[in-house]
Scaffold this active site. Sequence first.
Site, PDB file in Angstrom:
ATOM      1  N   ASN A   1       0.796  -1.271   0.041  1.00 30.29           N
ATOM      2  CA  ASN A   1      -0.109   0.174  -0.064  1.00 30.29           C
ATOM      3  C   ASN A   1       0.746   1.186   0.100  1.00 30.29           C
ATOM      4  O   ASN A   1       0.470   2.236  -0.624  1.00 30.29           O
ATOM      5  CB  ASN A   1      -1.118   0.177   1.079  1.00 30.29           C
TER       6      ASN A   1
ATOM      7  N   THR B   1       2.503  -8.467  -1.491  1.00 31.26           N
ATOM      8  CA  THR B   1       2.947  -8.351  -0.054  1.00 31.26           C
ATOM      9  C   THR B   1       2.402  -9.775   0.803  1.00 31.26           C
ATOM     10  O   THR B   1       1.433 -10.354   0.340  1.00 31.26           O
ATOM     11  CB  THR B   1       2.162  -7.415   0.691  1.00 31.26           C
TER      12      THR B   1
ATOM     13  N   ASP C   1       1.519 -10.169   3.377  1.00 33.88           N
ATOM     14  CA  ASP C   1       0.469 -10.024   4.478  1.00 33.88           C
ATOM     15  C   ASP C   1      -0.841  -9.936   4.017  1.00 33.88           C
ATOM     16  O   ASP C   1      -1.964  -9.930   4.610  1.00 33.88           O
ATOM     17  CB  ASP C   1       0.646  -8.447   4.850  1.00 33.88           C
TER      18      ASP C   1
ATOM     19  N   MET D   1       4.577 -13.782  11.062  1.00 30.92           N
ATOM     20  CA  MET D   1       4.362 -12.168  10.826  1.00 30.92           C
ATOM     21  C   MET D   1       2.814 -11.676  10.597  1.00 30.92           C
ATOM     22  O   MET D   1       2.139 -12.467  10.698  1.00 30.92           O
ATOM     23  CB  MET D   1       5.216 -11.722   9.652  1.00 30.92           C
ATOM     24  N   GLY D   2       2.589 -10.514  10.540  1.00 33.27           N
ATOM     25  CA  GLY D   2       1.292  -9.818  10.516  1.00 33.27           C
ATOM     26  C   GLY D   2       1.150  -8.884  11.571  1.00 33.27           C
ATOM     27  O   GLY D   2       0.643  -9.150  12.618  1.00 33.27           O
ATOM     28  N   ARG D   3       1.490  -7.666  11.300  1.00 30.64           N
ATOM     29  CA  ARG D   3       1.802  -6.549  12.424  1.00 30.64           C
ATOM     30  C   ARG D   3       0.084  -6.154  12.368  1.00 30.64           C
ATOM     31  O   ARG D   3      -0.330  -6.081  13.733  1.00 30.64           O
ATOM     32  CB  ARG D   3       2.387  -5.477  11.828  1.00 30.64           C
TER      33      ARG D   3
ATOM     34  N   GLN E   1       9.354 -16.789   6.297  1.00 26.40           N
ATOM     35  CA  GLN E   1       8.069 -16.851   5.719  1.00 26.40           C
ATOM     36  C   GLN E   1       8.053 -16.361   4.535  1.00 26.40           C
ATOM     37  O   GLN E   1       7.010 -16.430   3.737  1.00 26.40           O
ATOM     38  CB  GLN E   1       7.109 -15.965   6.772  1.00 26.40           C
ATOM     39  N   ARG E   2       8.969 -15.248   4.300  1.00 28.57           N
ATOM     40  CA  ARG E   2       8.728 -14.328   3.106  1.00 28.57           C
ATOM     41  C   ARG E   2       9.702 -14.661   1.935  1.00 28.57           C
ATOM     42  O   ARG E   2       9.707 -14.022   1.057  1.00 28.57           O
ATOM     43  CB  ARG E   2       8.813 -13.021   3.384  1.00 28.57           C
TER      44      ARG E   2
END
Lengths: 407, 407
Positions: free
Chosen positions: B111, B139, B141, B185-187, B298-299
């Site tokens: 974004n 992303t 996310d 992850m994942g804020r 993870q990424r």
Amino acid sequence: MKNCIVAQSGGPTSVINSSVVGVVIGNKEIKHYDNVYGGINGIEGILQNRIINLSELTDEDLELLKYTPSSALGSCRYRMKDFTISDQEYLKFFQILDELDIQTFFYIGGNDSMDTVSKLSKYAELKGIDKQIIGIPKTIDNDLLYTDHTPGYGSAAKYIATATLETYLDSSVYSNNGIFILEVMGRSAGWLAASAVLAEINGQPVVDFIYLPEGKFSKEQFLNEVNDKFQKKNKVYIVVSEGLKDETGEYLFNTANSNIHDGFSHVQLGGVGKYLERLIVENRITSRVKTLELGVTQRCAMHLASMTDIEEAYLVGKDALKCSVQGYTGFMVGIRRLQNNPYRIETYKVEASKVANNIKYFPKQWITPEGNNITPEAVEYISPLIMGEPNLLIKKGLPKYMDLKVK
Amino acid sequence: MKNCIVAQSGGPTSVINSSVVGVVIGNKEIKHYDNVYGGINGIEGILQNRIINLSELTDEDLELLKYTPSSALGSCRYRMKDFTISDQEYLKFFQILDELDIQTFFYIGGNDSMDTVSKLSKYAELKGIDKQIIGIPKTIDNDLLYTDHTPGYGSAAKYIATATLETYLDSSVYSNNGIFILEVMGRSAGWLAASAVLAEINGQPVVDFIYLPEGKFSKEQFLNEVNDKFQKKNKVYIVVSEGLKDETGEYLFNTANSNIHDGFSHVQLGGVGKYLERLIVENRITSRVKTLELGVTQRCAMHLASMTDIEEAYLVGKDALKCSVQGYTGFMVGIRRLQNNPYRIETYKVEASKVANNIKYFPKQWITPEGNNITPEAVEYISPLIMGEPNLLIKKGLPKYMDLKVK
């Protein structure tokens, strides 16, 4: 009626079940035993009569089991007492074997398990009990003596090298890259950390420094070499064994956690990786330091296992069965490397007592003179062990595994 | 002479390079631009004239790049100023584009990057500059609005579900199993943590509880439900988003790190996983708690990427090129899901300004009423995104990747 039993002990590996399958299929081929039983939770569960019949598994089950990571029979960390002090457990153990007409006990494990194999076989011999006890090697740590390497190590090494490669790429994307520290397992021996040397991009190793328990570690030298490299390259990739020690022989993760206020005595500040991170930040080399502990993924990532390792784990299981047919007891099946190009091995028998309670360290001559990296001889040793990829059964996008304990 | 340029921004994903390859091969097919350039380190590097020519890559290079994780062109976290305050950077940016006869700028990102796409295209329009700016979503996310999902998410979800499966097996081997906490992850959004629900053994999910930032979290309820489960099963497997908040809306990792003595202000005590671990231990449910932070793996775990994800990342790159041929500017290529069985999607164009600076949260109705797990609707949504395995080029037992920055 003549049966055998197999059980698993100690920390899991990705390929520990392949050895179970090796025993079962080995017996299917020569039909030496009527049934191959499985002990749940190692010798601890056998002593509680928690036993299943592995001969009931279908070919499909066995194929699935061969490619399932982590001890499907469960594990234990159980040390048998010296039988000269008390032989109660020994009596119970052999009584349970008798009740099920079990002639042979196969124990898959590391040096603690080989201690159990040695004790049980000695006791049987002493008491004139006609039972055989055979050891099958397993540990990601690769620290067993009298075997070129241990099943489990190759897969862990392949996982670590791949994770190194991928996290190196991840940690190199910004113009202001920092320092990346990868902490891998290995309390006493540096075999696992050493495997990160295999990670290459464009033919060049991606790791700048590798620190093993067997090397001489000096904080001052560490800070100097990391600082120099960071000034030159603007990024540094470091791999460290969890069991790294300081100049006095003290584990650095102990040092890292010792100077904590009372109120925080329950707080674990992290391992050696976090400790080195703080060292770098406190000495103002850079504040951009990231630490990753690979943790248990190292020993269960079957999706990235080495096919060589899977087949060797299977082979030592199968050859343990043959070894029992030949009447051996108190022995472990070891691996002997015949040549590297092409890579060839054979198995052989070694007294479990020799392997028990010993540690095979990473050779000092395979550490560079500076103590911060690995020599080409080590690369030649590790490389063949990570070859080949398993063709896993995938269901709905994920590997299909089985769990004998809940079957 | 008419050229275009592509660049990458924000956190890397496993499949972000597939989108670059989509642009390059898309152009090879229709030869709309003479050259496809690549900006190094996103807009930050373009402003410094750090540009390479991707049209010089061979077919073999492009194939390798398609299956290389993490931004091969490098990345940045650079936010452009509002041009009504200062348009210096804007002038410089379009001047650099002019010098290289660049007509179109493709920006792969989340974004923040869509904010850049929106700003640049608005500025160009306002000043009558005939240049096009197109956004390509990426992303792990999965938190972009106006697209069914984002390239990068499917691969991260597949990795998380597989790691869940494998670490569940690893954490279940002893007779006295403890509690395992996996921190992902994942804020802000819980999409990644939710994917752990896919991990199954013998048709049953292995995860007991999943806690997302979008759910209501209460410490008391958490301790009660974990304790109940532990008494019943003697083991509990928990997955938690790093961005989990307490009842007051405060991030738990902040709480975890706030009550530290001055002398330790530089010490990060760990994330929310470690915090929950301490909560469990301090409330004497059990002391056998293990926490694993999956971290950056993870990424960047291309070795376990979703083929669906790789192909969709490639497709949005290719369709961004088509979109530019049609004369669009200020748009992002989104994904629309047409159906699930069989899974089918199409791409469409959406104004980048709508996507910019917004967050797509995990739907509250896909969280179970108890707030500690995920509904079957979510499984149906995530499942198709993790399908398919890439056939990576393996060299010496390891995936072969490339790095354009050091080429």
